[in-house]
Design a protein around this motif. Sequence first.
Motif, short mmCIF file in Angstrom:
data_model
loop_
_atom_site.label_atom_id
_atom_site.label_comp_id
_atom_site.label_asym_id
_atom_site.label_seq_id
_atom_site.Cartn_x
_atom_site.Cartn_y
_atom_site.Cartn_z
N TYR A 50 -66.65 79.29 -0.52
CA TYR A 50 -66.70 79.05 -2.08
C TYR A 50 -65.86 80.29 -2.79
CZ TYR A 50 -68.25 74.48 -3.34
OH TYR A 50 -68.41 73.18 -3.73
N GLN A 51 -66.08 81.50 -2.38
CA GLN A 51 -65.52 82.66 -3.11
C GLN A 51 -64.10 82.47 -3.05
OE1 GLN A 51 -67.26 86.01 -1.06
NE2 GLN A 51 -68.72 86.42 -2.54
N MET A 52 -63.74 82.10 -1.68
CA MET A 52 -62.03 81.96 -1.38
C MET A 52 -61.49 80.90 -2.20
SD MET A 52 -60.29 80.90 2.14
CE MET A 52 -60.74 79.33 1.90
N ASN A 53 -62.18 79.67 -2.05
CA ASN A 53 -61.68 78.35 -2.81
C ASN A 53 -61.59 78.59 -4.11
OD1 ASN A 53 -62.77 75.53 -3.82
ND2 ASN A 53 -61.38 75.49 -1.82
N ALA A 54 -62.60 79.33 -4.92
CA ALA A 54 -62.52 79.44 -6.26
C ALA A 54 -61.28 80.10 -6.63
CB ALA A 54 -63.51 80.21 -6.77
N ALA A 55 -60.97 81.20 -6.01
CA ALA A 55 -59.69 82.04 -6.21
C ALA A 55 -58.37 81.23 -5.93
CB ALA A 55 -59.52 83.39 -5.60
N LEU A 56 -58.48 80.36 -4.96
CA LEU A 56 -57.13 79.74 -4.36
C LEU A 56 -56.85 78.37 -5.20
CD1 LEU A 56 -57.17 80.29 -0.59
CD2 LEU A 56 -55.77 81.40 -2.36
N ASP A 57 -58.10 77.82 -5.63
CA ASP A 57 -58.01 76.74 -6.55
C ASP A 57 -57.56 77.34 -8.16
OD1 ASP A 57 -58.51 74.57 -4.89
OD2 ASP A 57 -60.60 74.25 -5.90
N GLY A 58 -57.97 78.49 -8.38
CA GLY A 58 -57.38 78.95 -9.67
C GLY A 58 -56.06 79.31 -9.41
N LEU A 59 -55.51 79.85 -8.49
CA LEU A 59 -54.05 80.06 -8.38
C LEU A 59 -53.30 78.88 -8.26
CD1 LEU A 59 -51.61 81.94 -7.57
CD2 LEU A 59 -52.29 81.87 -5.08
N ALA A 60 -53.79 77.56 -7.48
CA ALA A 60 -53.12 76.52 -7.61
C ALA A 60 -52.90 75.74 -8.84
CB ALA A 60 -53.74 75.46 -6.55
N ILE A 61 -53.85 75.80 -9.74
CA ILE A 61 -53.73 75.15 -10.90
C ILE A 61 -52.79 75.96 -11.79
CG2 ILE A 61 -55.74 76.27 -12.07
CD1 ILE A 61 -56.23 73.15 -13.18
N GLU A 62 -52.81 77.39 -11.77
CA GLU A 62 -51.99 78.34 -12.43
C GLU A 62 -50.51 77.97 -12.18
OE1 GLU A 62 -51.42 83.00 -13.67
OE2 GLU A 62 -52.86 82.54 -11.92
N ILE A 63 -50.26 77.88 -10.96
CA ILE A 63 -48.96 77.42 -10.37
C ILE A 63 -48.52 75.98 -11.20
CG2 ILE A 63 -47.49 77.04 -8.53
CD1 ILE A 63 -49.34 79.00 -6.77
N ALA A 64 -49.59 74.97 -11.05
CA ALA A 64 -49.10 73.76 -11.25
C ALA A 64 -49.09 73.76 -12.65
CB ALA A 64 -50.55 72.87 -11.02
N ALA A 65 -49.45 74.43 -13.69
CA ALA A 65 -49.29 74.49 -15.24
C ALA A 65 -47.93 74.60 -15.36
CB ALA A 65 -50.04 75.72 -15.65
N SER A 66 -47.06 75.44 -14.49
CA SER A 66 -45.72 75.54 -14.69
C SER A 66 -44.85 74.44 -14.29
CB SER A 66 -45.12 76.83 -14.29
OG SER A 66 -45.29 76.83 -12.83
N ARG A 170 -65.35 76.11 -10.26
CA ARG A 170 -65.96 76.30 -8.97
C ARG A 170 -67.05 77.41 -8.62
NH1 ARG A 170 -64.48 72.25 -5.81
NH2 ARG A 170 -62.43 72.29 -5.10
N GLN A 171 -67.09 78.18 -9.35
CA GLN A 171 -68.44 79.05 -9.39
C GLN A 171 -69.60 78.43 -9.84
OE1 GLN A 171 -66.79 82.39 -11.66
NE2 GLN A 171 -65.64 82.99 -9.97
N ARG A 172 -69.43 77.59 -10.91
CA ARG A 172 -70.67 77.08 -11.12
C ARG A 172 -71.00 76.07 -9.98
NH1 ARG A 172 -71.47 72.43 -12.36
NH2 ARG A 172 -69.38 71.89 -12.66
N ALA A 173 -70.18 75.20 -9.70
CA ALA A 173 -70.57 74.13 -8.69
C ALA A 173 -71.08 74.88 -7.35
CB ALA A 173 -69.18 73.32 -8.15
N HIS A 174 -70.68 75.94 -7.14
CA HIS A 174 -71.09 76.87 -5.88
C HIS A 174 -72.54 77.05 -5.94
CE1 HIS A 174 -71.17 81.02 -3.79
NE2 HIS A 174 -71.59 80.20 -3.02
N LYS A 175 -72.90 77.78 -7.12
CA LYS A 175 -74.43 78.13 -7.58
C LYS A 175 -75.13 76.71 -7.38
CE LYS A 175 -73.29 81.68 -10.57
NZ LYS A 175 -72.94 82.31 -11.81
N GLU A 176 -74.62 75.64 -8.29
CA GLU A 176 -75.57 74.43 -7.84
C GLU A 176 -75.54 74.00 -6.55
OE1 GLU A 176 -73.62 71.15 -10.22
OE2 GLU A 176 -74.35 72.07 -12.06
#
Length: 188
Positions: A50-66, A170-176
Motif C-alpha cells: 500500500y505504501q508503494m501503491n499510494a505513491a505510484l497511483d498518485g504519480l499515475a493520476i498526476e501524469i494522466a491529468a496532462s 489510498r492511505q485512508r483505504a489502507h488504514k480501513e
Amino acid sequence: DSEISQHFSVSRTPVREALVRLEMDDALELIPRRGFYVAEIEIDDLNDIYQMNAALDGLAIEIAASNIDDKEIDSLEEIVSQQEKMIEDGRIKEWAKSDDEFHYRIIELSQNDSLNKVLDIYSDKLFRARLYTIDYRPTPKQSILEHKAMISCLRAQDGKAARNVMESHRQRAHKEIIKALEIINQNK
C-alpha cells in the motif's frame, strides 16, 4: 488438482502449472502431501504494498491529468455514477470490482507502460485484500467523494492536486483494510 482438471476437462499439467504460478504470486500456499491452500493475507506485506501503491497511483493520476480529455473524464464520471447506484442497492462486491476498474482506468490514462506494469504486479493482491475485508469496512461512501474530487482535479488539469487526493484516498483505504484484517484475525 485432479478435481480441478476433471471439472474443467483439461489435463493435470496446465492446472498444476497454474497452481504453481499462483503460489509464486503468494496467492496460494503449497503444503507438501496435503495440497494447495489459499494463502493468508499478511498485514506487513500489505503495508509495504500500500505504501508503494499510494505513491505510484498518485504519480499515475498526476501524469494522466496532462494526457486526459473530456471524453475520458466523462467515462470516469460514469464509473462513479454506477458505483453510487451499486452502493445504494447494497451491491458492495460489485462496487469493489468497479472501484478496481476506476483505478485501472486512471493508470491506463497515464499512458506510462512501465508504471502500468509495476502496478499490475500487486493489483491482484490488493483486490483480494479489499474483497476479503469488504464486509468489515464502512460503506464506501467516502471513496465516492474522493473519486469525485479526483475527477474535479482532472477537469481542472491540476495534476498535483489530483495526486494529493489519490495518495490520501489510498492511505485512508489502507488504514480501513488493515483495521478490518485485524478484526478478522481476532475472530479466528
